[in-house]
Each structure stands twice: as C-alpha cells, then as structure tokens.
Design a protein around this motif. Sequence first.
Motif, short mmCIF file in Angstrom:
data_model
loop_
_atom_site.label_atom_id
_atom_site.label_comp_id
_atom_site.label_asym_id
_atom_site.label_seq_id
_atom_site.Cartn_x
_atom_site.Cartn_y
_atom_site.Cartn_z
N PRO A 67 0.78 -1.36 -0.06
CA PRO A 67 0.07 0.19 -0.05
C PRO A 67 0.84 1.27 0.10
CG PRO A 67 -0.67 -1.48 1.94
CD PRO A 67 0.42 -2.15 1.26
N ASP A 68 1.97 1.10 0.60
CA ASP A 68 2.69 2.57 0.78
C ASP A 68 3.94 2.57 -0.19
OD1 ASP A 68 4.05 0.24 2.12
OD2 ASP A 68 5.09 1.61 3.41
N GLN A 69 4.18 1.34 -1.22
CA GLN A 69 5.03 1.41 -2.11
C GLN A 69 4.47 0.94 -3.57
OE1 GLN A 69 7.86 -1.37 -0.20
NE2 GLN A 69 9.23 0.39 -0.06
N GLY A 70 5.27 1.08 -4.65
CA GLY A 70 4.83 0.70 -6.01
C GLY A 70 5.64 -0.59 -6.38
N LEU A 71 5.27 -1.43 -7.05
CA LEU A 71 5.98 -2.69 -7.49
C LEU A 71 6.46 -2.57 -8.97
CD1 LEU A 71 6.97 -5.59 -6.75
CD2 LEU A 71 4.59 -6.46 -7.67
N VAL A 72 7.70 -2.74 -9.22
CA VAL A 72 7.92 -2.88 -10.58
C VAL A 72 8.20 -4.42 -10.70
CG1 VAL A 72 9.63 -2.37 -12.47
CG2 VAL A 72 8.69 -0.64 -10.85
N ILE A 73 7.75 -5.14 -11.95
CA ILE A 73 8.18 -6.43 -12.52
C ILE A 73 8.78 -6.34 -13.78
CG2 ILE A 73 7.04 -8.56 -13.05
CD1 ILE A 73 5.02 -8.00 -11.10
N ILE A 74 10.03 -6.97 -13.81
CA ILE A 74 10.70 -6.98 -15.20
C ILE A 74 10.73 -7.83 -15.56
CG2 ILE A 74 12.80 -6.16 -16.29
CD1 ILE A 74 13.35 -4.18 -14.16
N TYR A 75 10.35 -8.56 -16.84
CA TYR A 75 10.25 -9.87 -17.30
C TYR A 75 10.63 -9.86 -18.74
CZ TYR A 75 6.13 -8.92 -19.87
OH TYR A 75 5.24 -8.13 -20.81
N ILE A 95 15.10 2.43 -18.94
CA ILE A 95 13.66 3.15 -18.86
C ILE A 95 13.39 3.61 -17.45
CG2 ILE A 95 13.07 0.85 -17.84
CD1 ILE A 95 10.62 1.16 -19.84
N SER A 96 12.64 4.47 -17.51
CA SER A 96 12.17 5.39 -16.27
C SER A 96 10.69 5.25 -16.07
CB SER A 96 12.47 6.84 -16.33
OG SER A 96 13.86 7.11 -16.45
N VAL A 97 10.57 4.87 -14.78
CA VAL A 97 8.98 4.61 -14.40
C VAL A 97 8.78 5.76 -13.20
CG1 VAL A 97 7.36 2.93 -13.57
CG2 VAL A 97 9.32 2.11 -15.01
N ASN A 98 7.71 6.19 -13.28
CA ASN A 98 7.10 7.10 -12.23
C ASN A 98 6.24 6.56 -11.35
OD1 ASN A 98 6.75 9.28 -10.46
ND2 ASN A 98 5.14 10.38 -11.79
N VAL A 99 6.72 5.81 -10.33
CA VAL A 99 6.19 4.98 -9.48
C VAL A 99 5.24 5.65 -8.48
CG1 VAL A 99 6.48 3.16 -7.60
CG2 VAL A 99 8.14 3.26 -9.55
N ALA A 145 2.51 5.00 -5.08
CA ALA A 145 2.43 3.67 -4.25
C ALA A 145 1.03 2.93 -4.36
CB ALA A 145 1.89 4.41 -2.75
N GLY A 146 1.18 1.76 -4.19
CA GLY A 146 -0.01 0.60 -4.39
C GLY A 146 -0.20 0.12 -5.97
N LYS A 147 0.73 0.55 -6.76
CA LYS A 147 0.39 0.32 -8.12
C LYS A 147 1.56 -0.67 -8.78
CE LYS A 147 -2.27 4.20 -9.93
NZ LYS A 147 -2.17 5.22 -10.99
N THR A 148 1.29 -1.36 -9.54
CA THR A 148 2.21 -2.26 -10.26
C THR A 148 2.46 -1.89 -11.77
OG1 THR A 148 1.53 -4.33 -8.82
CG2 THR A 148 2.62 -4.84 -10.80
N TYR A 149 3.71 -1.88 -12.00
CA TYR A 149 4.31 -1.54 -13.42
C TYR A 149 5.29 -2.67 -14.04
CZ TYR A 149 3.30 2.95 -11.58
OH TYR A 149 2.51 4.13 -10.91
N TYR A 150 4.60 -3.07 -15.23
CA TYR A 150 5.52 -4.06 -16.12
C TYR A 150 6.17 -3.34 -17.08
CZ TYR A 150 1.74 -6.62 -13.77
OH TYR A 150 0.70 -7.03 -12.74
N ILE A 151 7.57 -4.18 -17.16
CA ILE A 151 8.61 -3.78 -18.11
C ILE A 151 9.19 -5.04 -18.64
CG2 ILE A 151 11.02 -2.93 -18.42
CD1 ILE A 151 10.50 -1.22 -16.09
N LYS A 152 8.93 -5.01 -20.00
CA LYS A 152 9.48 -6.28 -20.89
C LYS A 152 10.82 -6.16 -21.31
CE LYS A 152 7.59 -9.19 -24.38
NZ LYS A 152 6.64 -9.23 -25.53
#
Length: 138
Positions: free
Chosen positions: A34-42, A96-100, A102-109
């Motif tokens: 809830p207080d952080q974002g999540l970045v998944i790189i796959y 790549i830059s991501v504006n994170v 809180a509570g959101k998930t970002y996906y990088i391929k």
Amino acid sequence: MQIKIHKAFLVFIVIASSAFSPAVLTASLPAAKPDQGLVIIYRVSAFKGKAVRFNVNHAEGTLGQLLSGTYLYKHLEPGAHSFFVQGVSLDGQDSISVNVEAGKTYYIKGEVLMGWPAGRPKFRQMSESEALADLENL
C-alpha cells in the motif's frame, strides 16, 4: 507384448509433458504494498536471443540477471525510478524510467534485439493485460 510397450510409452509421454507444462505464474507474482509501488521486469522465453543474459540495474544496485523466461521484481518508494542494462553488444545498453505510485504495479518487458557481436537488450513498459498474458507463458 507390443501393446504393453505402447501403453508404457504413452504413460511416459503424458507424465513427461505434464512436468514441463507452464505453471500459472500470476498466482505467484507479488502484490504491490500500500505504501510502495511494485516494478516487475520480465522476459518471455524465446529461441531468439535465448543465450543472451543481462544484469538489470537500479540506483540501489543490481536487481539480478534477466534470462529468457524469467522475471525480477522490486518494491519501490513513490517517485521516479530508472532501470538500466548493459549488454555485451557494441550498442548494448538501454534504460527506462518509471514514475512509481504507491499501491500500483508496473510491468517492463525485456527483449533482445539484433546487435553485434551479440543481441542487445531493450526495455518496453507494458500494460497490465499485455504483461499478464506474457507472464502466463513463462
């Protein structure tokens, strides 16, 4: 006797194929805090560039090595975060830059494009639906 051999071979094929069938990966993906974002790189598993490996880096250090058919993730504080990679190719770097938020998930391929003397890494931010479709096939 020949029928028993065929049945035994069929049973072996069924067992072997189930051992290598793709698992449902999305159930094992972490959720954003809830207080952080999540970045998944796959990186999807593909014959093209399968031998190419690259280390994914962040300002806080190396996340890990992204191989064909694998994923990495990191929980991050809200704000702008950059990820970068250096490959063995002469033009083998990307970021790549991501504006994170809180509570959101970002996906990088992570992908491998043509390069010299080996493939070069490339990042693309993906929508959740595209990424989950890719991740199910890891």
